[in-house]
Write an enzyme that holds these catalytic residues in place. Structure first.
Site, short mmCIF file in Angstrom:
data_model
loop_
_atom_site.label_atom_id
_atom_site.label_comp_id
_atom_site.label_asym_id
_atom_site.label_seq_id
_atom_site.Cartn_x
_atom_site.Cartn_y
_atom_site.Cartn_z
N MET A 154 8.24 -7.79 -1.10
CA MET A 154 7.68 -6.49 -1.48
C MET A 154 6.96 -6.58 -2.82
SD MET A 154 9.57 -2.83 -1.94
CE MET A 154 10.78 -2.92 -0.66
N CYS A 155 5.89 -5.89 -2.95
CA CYS A 155 5.18 -5.74 -4.21
C CYS A 155 4.58 -4.34 -4.21
CB CYS A 155 4.05 -6.75 -4.37
SG CYS A 155 4.59 -8.45 -4.55
N GLY A 156 4.15 -3.90 -5.37
CA GLY A 156 3.46 -2.62 -5.42
C GLY A 156 2.04 -2.84 -5.92
N ARG A 215 9.19 -1.50 -6.29
CA ARG A 215 8.57 -2.46 -5.37
C ARG A 215 8.30 -3.81 -6.02
NH1 ARG A 215 6.66 -0.38 -0.60
NH2 ARG A 215 5.59 -2.36 -0.36
N ASN A 238 -0.23 -7.48 -1.78
CA ASN A 238 1.13 -7.20 -1.34
C ASN A 238 1.28 -7.89 0.01
OD1 ASN A 238 2.86 -4.19 -0.17
ND2 ASN A 238 3.67 -6.18 -0.68
#
Lengths: 299, 235
Positions: free
Chosen positions: A1-3, A32, A174
């Site tokens: 997960m990333c934002g 995130r 992402n």
């Protein structure tokens, strides 16, 4: 997960407020991506002058020592503006060699080069990074940001996003790519591109910037990503004049766009847009998979 | 679903935490005047009005984040805005009505109840549906009703690619275009009983004027149900 977050101002009168609008978006995406964060901001910029944004891990690094290289051309002038662990060197030198600069000053990492782009990125919580670089005080035309939860490579400043692999170009991601090793190898051998990390996103960035440098349009290049990149991705790409959004055909990673008469905003989740002025009147929608969305300011 | 009574209790998510809000909603047994709530300033927060198991009425005034009204039982939840991923996921009964768009996996694994979406639904709408009903007035994205076992999906607009892939005994009704059908999904004739159940779903979703005769029905070809000995070499 990333934002990931992006903000593009259509209305020039909002430019002073860019950072004030953008910093809360970045911080809201902490859940995130609490490992590291970064921002590419597009501001100012004069024709004939290049901005080099660099990072040095030593807090006592003498940034003025870069001026020698930056003023090496006859009559060239340069100045340095320090911002936290980064600094922006602005020069009208045409022969400045980034590779030589990094070799001359061990530890120095150039984050971006261009007329208006500046990239600041670090490990740590997004709120600490926003504060360290005074993101909320930044003005500009557009900004792209990322909060990272690392999957593919080490949590380092160099492995943080945005990645810049061309002038005034950046990409945030992402997701994760599965064919990045083969693509990296191809880009190294066929295009002579040098990579700084083992990160998959750097490969995607180089894939895009290499084609842009060859004169291909951003839209066509991002459409090529759908064909050539294997894996999961939502990308936001920043260029001198605007930004673009692309999701993989499977739509594995989330994305929300919002548009008003004043701005276009992107975020991994709506909650990062909730603080924007006028958001309740904005058109809010989920971008379609494998469709390129692109906004540019009038040149 | 009627709009809320004017004396509904207001829960402002600028002033109260999500946990406090959900405790208050979950504590109501839905009887009398105490069963009406208005949630303001949702700000895209996740898991609003999750795990309700009484006939309370909740109106969320703004955009909701992920898993809004998840695991819903008996409650009637209305979102005056959009909802993020997994709205009404694993709903058991009750009604969830979203006035805007919803992100992917809307109504996933729902065992019962009705989810109504006035706008569009993104990918994987009704994935692994287990008996709930979903009515989407706009379009649905790709892979909708993937592995759906029971229940119904009604789409007034278009459906994306791979509709009903590996579907079991769930039924799909689409009024617009279908991108592609997924593995083992095919168009089936509309019988009187299908027109009747579709008409009833349309009525309950505020689409009384929509003609059930304009829809096509899709379901399982039932070719994947059993192992075929001629495929042995593939293993």
């Amino acid at each position: 997960m990333c934002g990931i977050v992006g903000l593009f101002l259509k209305s020039p009168c909002m430019r002073e407020a860019l950072g004030g609008m953008f910093a809360p978006m970045l911080i809201e995406m902490t859940d995130r991506g609490p490992d590291s964060a970064g921002v590419a901001v597009y501001r100012g910029g004069e024709r004939g002058r290049t901005k080099i944004t660099a990072f040095h891990p030593r807090s006592d690094f003498d940034w003025d020592s870069l001026l020698g290289d930056a003023e090496s051309d006859r009559g060239a002038t340069a100045n340095v503006e320090i911002n936290g662990s980064h600094a922006v060197v602005t020069t009208n030198s045409v022969s400045i060699d980034i590779g030589k600069l990094e070799a001359d000053f061990p530890g120095l990492q150039v984050m971006s080069v261009g007329q208006s782009i500046e990239i600041y990125k670090e490990t740590g919580l997004p709120t600490e990074i926003a504060e360290a670089f005074k993101v909320s005080e930044m003005n500009g035309t557009h900004a792209v940001g990322h909060t990272r939860m690392a999957t593919e490579s080490a949590v380092t400043t160099a492995g943080s996003h945005p990645f810049s692999t061309g002038p005034d170009f950046c990409l945030v991601h992402n997701g994760s790519l599965s064919n990045h090793n083969r693509l990296r190898d191809l880009l190294r051998r066929r295009a002579g591109i040098e990579f700084k990390t083992e990160n998959d996103t750097e490969v995607a960035a180089a894939f895009v910037s290499h084609r842009l440098a060859a004169g291909q349009s951003l839209k066509a290049t991002l459409e090529d990503c759908v064909k050539e990149l294997d894996g999961f991705y939502t990308f936001v790409v920043g260029t001198k004049n605007g930004f673009a959004v692309l999701r993989d055909p499977f739509a594995c990673k989330p994305a929300v766009l919002a548009e008003t008469s004043g701005f276009v905003a992107f975020a991994s989740e709506y909650r990062a847009l909730a603080s924007l002025p006028g958001i309740n009147e904005a058109e809010v929608w989920e971008p379609e998979p494998a469709v390129v969305y692109n906004w540019e300011k009038a040149a | 679903m009627n709009s809320l009574k004017s004396n509904a209790a207001t829960i402002d998510l600028c002033e109260r935490t999500l946990r406090e809000a959900n405790f208050a909603l979950q504590a109501s047994n839905g009887s009398g005047e105490s069963g009406y709530f208005k949630v303001t300033n949702p700000g895209g927060a996740h898991a609003i009005a999750c795990g309700l198991d009484a006939p309370v009425d909740v109106e969320i005034r703004g955009h909701a984040g992920y898993f809004c009204a998840g695991m819903n039982k008996l409650a009637r939840v209305r979102v005056v805005g959009n909802a993020g991923q997994g709205v009404a996921e694993n709903m058991m009964s009750g009604l969830v009505w979203v006035e805007g768009d919803v992100s992917q996996c809307a109504g996933a694994t729902a065992h019962g109840g009705l989810l109504v979406v006035d706008g569009n639904a993104a990918a994987r709408c009704g994935i692994s549906l287990k008996g709930g009903d979903i009515v989407v007035k706009g379009n649905v994205g790709h892979m909708s009703m993937f592995m759906a076992q029971a229940g119904r999906l009604v789409v007034l607009g278009d459906a994306g690619d791979s509709l009903g892939d590996s579907i079991y005994e769930a039924r799909i009704y689409v009024r617009g275009q279908v991108g592609t059908l997924g593995s083992d999904c095919l168009e089936k004739p509309m019988g009187a009983e299908h027109l009747a159940e579709l008409g009833e779903l349309l009525d309950r979703s505020g689409c009384e004027k929509v003609d059930a005769g304009e829809f096509r029905r899709f379901g399982s070809a039932r070719n994947l149900y059993n192992f075929k000995v001629e495929n042995l070499d593939d293993y």
